[in-house]
Write a protein that holds these residues in place. Structure first.
Motif, PDB file in Angstrom:
ATOM      1  N   LEU A   1       0.843  -1.206   0.000  1.00 57.58           N
ATOM      2  CA  LEU A   1       0.000   0.000   0.000  1.00 57.58           C
ATOM      3  C   LEU A   1       0.883   1.263   0.000  1.00 57.58           C
ATOM      4  O   LEU A   1       0.543   2.267  -0.644  1.00 57.58           O
ATOM      5  CB  LEU A   1      -0.927  -0.021   1.218  1.00 57.58           C
ATOM      6  CG  LEU A   1      -2.088   0.976   1.196  1.00 57.58           C
ATOM      7  CD1 LEU A   1      -3.033   0.711   0.033  1.00 57.58           C
ATOM      8  CD2 LEU A   1      -2.869   0.932   2.513  1.00 57.58           C
ATOM      9  N   VAL A   2       2.014   1.194   0.700  1.00 58.54           N
ATOM     10  CA  VAL A   2       2.954   2.335   0.702  1.00 58.54           C
ATOM     11  C   VAL A   2       3.505   2.555  -0.717  1.00 58.54           C
ATOM     12  O   VAL A   2       3.640   3.694  -1.171  1.00 58.54           O
ATOM     13  CB  VAL A   2       4.108   2.100   1.711  1.00 58.54           C
ATOM     14  CG1 VAL A   2       5.210   3.138   1.525  1.00 58.54           C
ATOM     15  CG2 VAL A   2       3.586   2.148   3.137  1.00 58.54           C
ATOM     16  N   ALA A   3       3.787   1.462  -1.414  1.00 61.19           N
ATOM     17  CA  ALA A   3       4.280   1.594  -2.799  1.00 61.19           C
ATOM     18  C   ALA A   3       3.236   2.326  -3.650  1.00 61.19           C
ATOM     19  O   ALA A   3       3.579   3.187  -4.471  1.00 61.19           O
ATOM     20  CB  ALA A   3       4.584   0.212  -3.381  1.00 61.19           C
ATOM     21  N   ILE A   4       1.979   1.998  -3.414  1.00 55.60           N
ATOM     22  CA  ILE A   4       0.897   2.662  -4.162  1.00 55.60           C
ATOM     23  C   ILE A   4       0.825   4.146  -3.771  1.00 55.60           C
ATOM     24  O   ILE A   4       0.647   5.019  -4.622  1.00 55.60           O
ATOM     25  CB  ILE A   4      -0.442   1.931  -3.919  1.00 55.60           C
ATOM     26  CG1 ILE A   4      -0.384   0.561  -4.614  1.00 55.60           C
ATOM     27  CG2 ILE A   4      -1.625   2.734  -4.426  1.00 55.60           C
ATOM     28  CD1 ILE A   4      -1.445  -0.413  -4.202  1.00 55.60           C
ATOM     29  N   ALA A   5       1.006   4.413  -2.469  1.00 53.67           N
ATOM     30  CA  ALA A   5       1.015   5.814  -2.003  1.00 53.67           C
ATOM     31  C   ALA A   5       2.163   6.579  -2.667  1.00 53.67           C
ATOM     32  O   ALA A   5       2.010   7.741  -3.066  1.00 53.67           O
ATOM     33  CB  ALA A   5       1.156   5.846  -0.488  1.00 53.67           C
ATOM     34  N   PHE A   6       3.319   5.930  -2.820  1.00 52.18           N
ATOM     35  CA  PHE A   6       4.465   6.559  -3.497  1.00 52.18           C
ATOM     36  C   PHE A   6       4.124   6.841  -4.962  1.00 52.18           C
ATOM     37  O   PHE A   6       4.479   7.882  -5.494  1.00 52.18           O
ATOM     38  CB  PHE A   6       5.697   5.644  -3.408  1.00 52.18           C
ATOM     39  CG  PHE A   6       6.566   5.905  -2.206  1.00 52.18           C
ATOM     40  CD1 PHE A   6       6.015   5.982  -0.933  1.00 52.18           C
ATOM     41  CD2 PHE A   6       7.932   6.089  -2.334  1.00 52.18           C
ATOM     42  CE1 PHE A   6       6.806   6.229   0.180  1.00 52.18           C
ATOM     43  CE2 PHE A   6       8.736   6.340  -1.233  1.00 52.18           C
ATOM     44  CZ  PHE A   6       8.173   6.403   0.028  1.00 52.18           C
ATOM     45  N   LEU A   7       3.455   5.882  -5.587  1.00 52.30           N
ATOM     46  CA  LEU A   7       3.076   6.078  -6.994  1.00 52.30           C
ATOM     47  C   LEU A   7       2.177   7.308  -7.135  1.00 52.30           C
ATOM     48  O   LEU A   7       2.404   8.154  -7.999  1.00 52.30           O
ATOM     49  CB  LEU A   7       2.355   4.828  -7.526  1.00 52.30           C
ATOM     50  CG  LEU A   7       1.771   4.937  -8.935  1.00 52.30           C
ATOM     51  CD1 LEU A   7       2.867   5.124  -9.972  1.00 52.30           C
ATOM     52  CD2 LEU A   7       0.946   3.706  -9.283  1.00 52.30           C
TER      53      LEU A   7
ATOM     54  N   ILE B   1       4.877  -1.522  -9.313  1.00 51.83           N
ATOM     55  CA  ILE B   1       4.372  -0.208  -8.876  1.00 51.83           C
ATOM     56  C   ILE B   1       5.550   0.757  -8.664  1.00 51.83           C
ATOM     57  O   ILE B   1       5.515   1.920  -9.086  1.00 51.83           O
ATOM     58  CB  ILE B   1       3.560  -0.357  -7.563  1.00 51.83           C
ATOM     59  CG1 ILE B   1       2.273  -1.139  -7.821  1.00 51.83           C
ATOM     60  CG2 ILE B   1       3.242   1.007  -6.945  1.00 51.83           C
ATOM     61  CD1 ILE B   1       1.217  -0.418  -8.616  1.00 51.83           C
ATOM     62  N   LEU B   2       6.603   0.259  -8.034  1.00 52.40           N
ATOM     63  CA  LEU B   2       7.761   1.138  -7.773  1.00 52.40           C
ATOM     64  C   LEU B   2       8.476   1.525  -9.072  1.00 52.40           C
ATOM     65  O   LEU B   2       8.967   2.653  -9.210  1.00 52.40           O
ATOM     66  CB  LEU B   2       8.750   0.467  -6.815  1.00 52.40           C
ATOM     67  CG  LEU B   2       8.340   0.467  -5.332  1.00 52.40           C
ATOM     68  CD1 LEU B   2       9.403  -0.220  -4.494  1.00 52.40           C
ATOM     69  CD2 LEU B   2       8.108   1.877  -4.806  1.00 52.40           C
ATOM     70  N   SER B   3       8.546   0.590 -10.006  1.00 54.36           N
ATOM     71  CA  SER B   3       9.181   0.905 -11.303  1.00 54.36           C
ATOM     72  C   SER B   3       8.389   1.981 -12.027  1.00 54.36           C
ATOM     73  O   SER B   3       8.966   2.917 -12.597  1.00 54.36           O
ATOM     74  CB  SER B   3       9.271  -0.336 -12.193  1.00 54.36           C
ATOM     75  OG  SER B   3       9.912  -1.358 -11.512  1.00 54.36           O
ATOM     76  N   LEU B   4       7.068   1.842 -11.961  1.00 54.37           N
ATOM     77  CA  LEU B   4       6.202   2.836 -12.597  1.00 54.37           C
ATOM     78  C   LEU B   4       6.383   4.203 -11.909  1.00 54.37           C
ATOM     79  O   LEU B   4       6.499   5.250 -12.570  1.00 54.37           O
ATOM     80  CB  LEU B   4       4.738   2.370 -12.493  1.00 54.37           C
ATOM     81  CG  LEU B   4       3.691   3.129 -13.293  1.00 54.37           C
ATOM     82  CD1 LEU B   4       3.991   3.050 -14.782  1.00 54.37           C
ATOM     83  CD2 LEU B   4       2.289   2.571 -13.019  1.00 54.37           C
ATOM     84  N   ALA B   5       6.440   4.165 -10.579  1.00 54.29           N
ATOM     85  CA  ALA B   5       6.638   5.407  -9.805  1.00 54.29           C
ATOM     86  C   ALA B   5       7.984   6.042 -10.168  1.00 54.29           C
ATOM     87  O   ALA B   5       8.075   7.265 -10.368  1.00 54.29           O
ATOM     88  CB  ALA B   5       6.571   5.112  -8.316  1.00 54.29           C
ATOM     89  N   ALA B   6       9.025   5.208 -10.295  1.00 55.29           N
ATOM     90  CA  ALA B   6      10.365   5.720 -10.624  1.00 55.29           C
ATOM     91  C   ALA B   6      10.373   6.338 -12.022  1.00 55.29           C
ATOM     92  O   ALA B   6      10.987   7.389 -12.248  1.00 55.29           O
ATOM     93  CB  ALA B   6      11.390   4.595 -10.535  1.00 55.29           C
ATOM     94  N   LEU B   7       9.664   5.697 -12.939  1.00 55.38           N
ATOM     95  CA  LEU B   7       9.595   6.203 -14.313  1.00 55.38           C
ATOM     96  C   LEU B   7       8.917   7.583 -14.335  1.00 55.38           C
ATOM     97  O   LEU B   7       9.404   8.520 -14.976  1.00 55.38           O
ATOM     98  CB  LEU B   7       8.810   5.210 -15.179  1.00 55.38           C
ATOM     99  CG  LEU B   7       8.722   5.532 -16.659  1.00 55.38           C
ATOM    100  CD1 LEU B   7      10.065   5.312 -17.329  1.00 55.38           C
ATOM    101  CD2 LEU B   7       7.659   4.671 -17.343  1.00 55.38           C
TER     102      LEU B   7
END
Lengths: 300, 263
Positions: free
Chosen positions: B151-157, B249-255
């Motif tokens: 859920l935190v990864a989603i919050a980061f996204l 999710i994190l890769s998408l957020a990083a992109l």
């Protein structure tokens, strides 16, 4: 190889309702290694946009730039750079010492070298006493000094400073100017933005003036100052009466105000009359006048 | 990246998040007393309440710590100095995320210990018919932490998409609610009761099932409460799902974050 090379760097923002704002227009600039370059411009001229683009914080719309030959779009370009953002703000729950250690470690420093360098810059920036306190208790000037300290801690070759004197008291400003002069003596490259012409006049080798996103001119500071000579103040004893009455506008004893073109003949006349010339002081327009001329001209 | 993790952890501790958790954890003290109200299922109710309290604390942390972590850095202009260092934006993001995830693990150890003490105390007062399966309670806690780390990864996204904290905070809550219901919705549309639905609704629901996280896969509360055994392959599958989904999710957020303008 130039320390910083910028070629046709353009940044266009999309404003509200799709309106385009040209923050930077085809900026082309070469900063040589070892020089102190002042990036001068009024508020909103695009200085910070140019610096943020160099540091990879914003991406250029077109054009390219390199720092020590490395493309600015790669983090590697920042490996030899000390960057001070405008009105810096750092993790305020950390102390100055902890933040410098964090920065040092990011630059792969460690152990005794990092400890020694941290202590040295904290002392230099007069932050030693406050080094263990969280930065949230610091004044604006102290945070600015932490900003200067964190660019010095890893001893980079290139310094990119956005308004380094901002928020500092006169002592702090003098200290930063001294540090920049020392960096020049050590062969480092300093590129800093400011809108304070006196700072540029004192410490810069060259100045670039940016107005409304477009670079108007790049000149050596000494050249500007020399070109700005409009006349001379000559102090002499036993001045012939006809010279005194013609050139002494202020009626000050022993002083003549001589236009630039007349200096030769006046000196010859003084010599012929057996006067003793004690001082010849150029009267010049300062950098501020030059800057204001450029801004007025570009706006016209 | 290790420096970024360390700085993130220092920030969480110095902002007194942990003290806040400890204060909230005082509610654990009430659990044995409240569990007595059940008359016959004191241990079961104490496990239910303790695990639910854990979940609530982690949900609050995910939304308000995870959802504001990046936003705070950008809003307070910390990111200008940090991103001017020779650090990729993905390292910065991964460092911050790992710092939060590590904090969740530390919190889980502390809250897990509190859970064990409370359940042990309640089960000592009124011994249950079935023995307490401590290892399943531990597994349940571990999978709960995984759910909230996801859920935190989603919050980061969401933080990389928006400049305000509304999207990270409310978007995360929305995903939490939706992610907890996807399995039931999927089961419903594939049951006989779902035959009344139009094919379009069924397809849309199926699409969302695969797109949204399936949080019910991480829920082992029933197993922990009633001491039911778990399927090893099922657990492995959930761990694999967690790793893949979080990485995606994190890769998408990083992109997205690498293209973000730090004006």
């Amino acid at each position: 190889m130039s320390a910083i090379s910028i070629e046709n760097l353009t940044k266009t923002y999309r404003g509200k309702r799709g309106a385009k704002v040209d923050a930077l227009k085809e900026l082309t600039l070469e900063i040589e290694a070892g020089e102190v370059f002042g990036f001068l411009g009024p508020n909103g001229a695009g200085k910070s946009t140019a610096i943020k683009t160099l540091m990879g914080l914003i991406s250029p719309t077109s054009g390219s730039a390199t720092i020590l030959g490395k493309d600015i779009t790669t983090p590697d370009a920042r490996r030899s750079v000390g960057f001070l953002p405008e009105n810096p703000s750092f993790y305020d729950y950390l102390s100055a010492e902890e933040y410098l250690v964090f920065v040092g470690k990011t630059f792969a420093m460690s152990g005794p070298e990092l400890k020694e360098k941290t202590a040295s810059v904290l002392n230099r920036l007069d932050l030693w006493e406050a080094r263990k306190r969280p930065m949230r208790s610091y004044s604006k000037g102290m945070v600015q000094r932490v900003g200067i300290a964190q660019v010095l801690v890893h001893d980079p070759d290139v310094y990119i400073l956005d308004e380094p004197m901002s928020g500092l008291d006169p002592l702090g400003r003098t200290l930063v100017k001294e540090i920049i002069k020392e960096l020049r003596e050590r062969g480092k490259t300093v590129f800093f933005s400011t809108h304070i012409t006196a700072d540029v006049e004192l410490i810069c080798d060259r100045v670039g003036i940016l107005v409304a996103g477009a670079l108007q001119t790049v000149r050596p500071v000494q050249e500007i100052l020399a070109a700005g000579v409009v006349g001379y103040q000559v102090k002499a004893k036993d001045i012939p009466q006809e010279l005194f009455s013609y050139y002494n506008a202020d009626s000050q004893a022993e002083w003549l105000s001589v236009p630039k073109a007349d200096l030769g003949p006046v000196m010859a006349r003084l010599q012929a009359a057996g006067s003793t010339v004690e001082l010849v002081e150029p009267q010049r327009k300062d950098l501020e006048a030059f800057f204001l001329d450029i801004v007025a001209h570009s706006q016209a | 990246m290790t420096s970024m993790i360390s700085v993130t952890l220092k920030g969480i501790f110095r902002d007194r998040v942990f003290q806040g958790i400890l204060m909230t954890a005082l509610i654990f003290l009430l659990i044995p007393t409240v569990s007595l109200l059940s008359m016959r299922q004191v241990t079961e109710l104490s496990i239910t309440l303790a695990l639910s309290l854990n979940s609530l604390i982690f949900l609050l942390l995910s939304v308000f710590l995870g959802g504001t972590m990046l936003w705070k850095d950008i809003e307070r202009r910390y990111s200008y100095g940090v991103l001017g260092l020779p650090m990729t934006r993905s390292s910065y993001l991964a460092g911050k995320f790992a710092g939060v995830a590590l904090f969740f693990l530390l919190t889980a150890i502390v809250l897990g210990a509190a859970t064990f003490v409370v359940v042990f105390f309640a089960s000592s007062l009124y011994p249950p018919e079935r023995p307490v399966q401590w290892e399943i309670i531990a597994l349940c806690l571990f999978f709960d932490v995984m759910k909230y780390v996801l859920l935190v990864a989603i919050a980061f996204l969401f933080s990389t998409l928006s400049t305000s904290f509304f999207l990270p905070v409310f978007g995360t809550i929305a995903i939490f609610l939706a992610g907890g219901a996807t399995q039931q919705v999927y089961d419903y549309i594939h049951s006989t009761a779902g035959d009344t639905l139009t094919p379009l609704v069924k397809q849309a629901a199926s699409g969302l099932y695969y797109l949204l996280p399936n949080f019910s896969a991480f829920d082992l509360k029933v197993n922990a409460i009633y001491g039911l055994s778990t399927s090893f392959s099922g657990l492995l599958l959930t761990i694999g799902y967690f790793l893949l989904y979080t990485t995606f999710i994190l890769s998408l957020a990083a992109l997205i974050f690498s293209r973000r303008e730090m004006r």
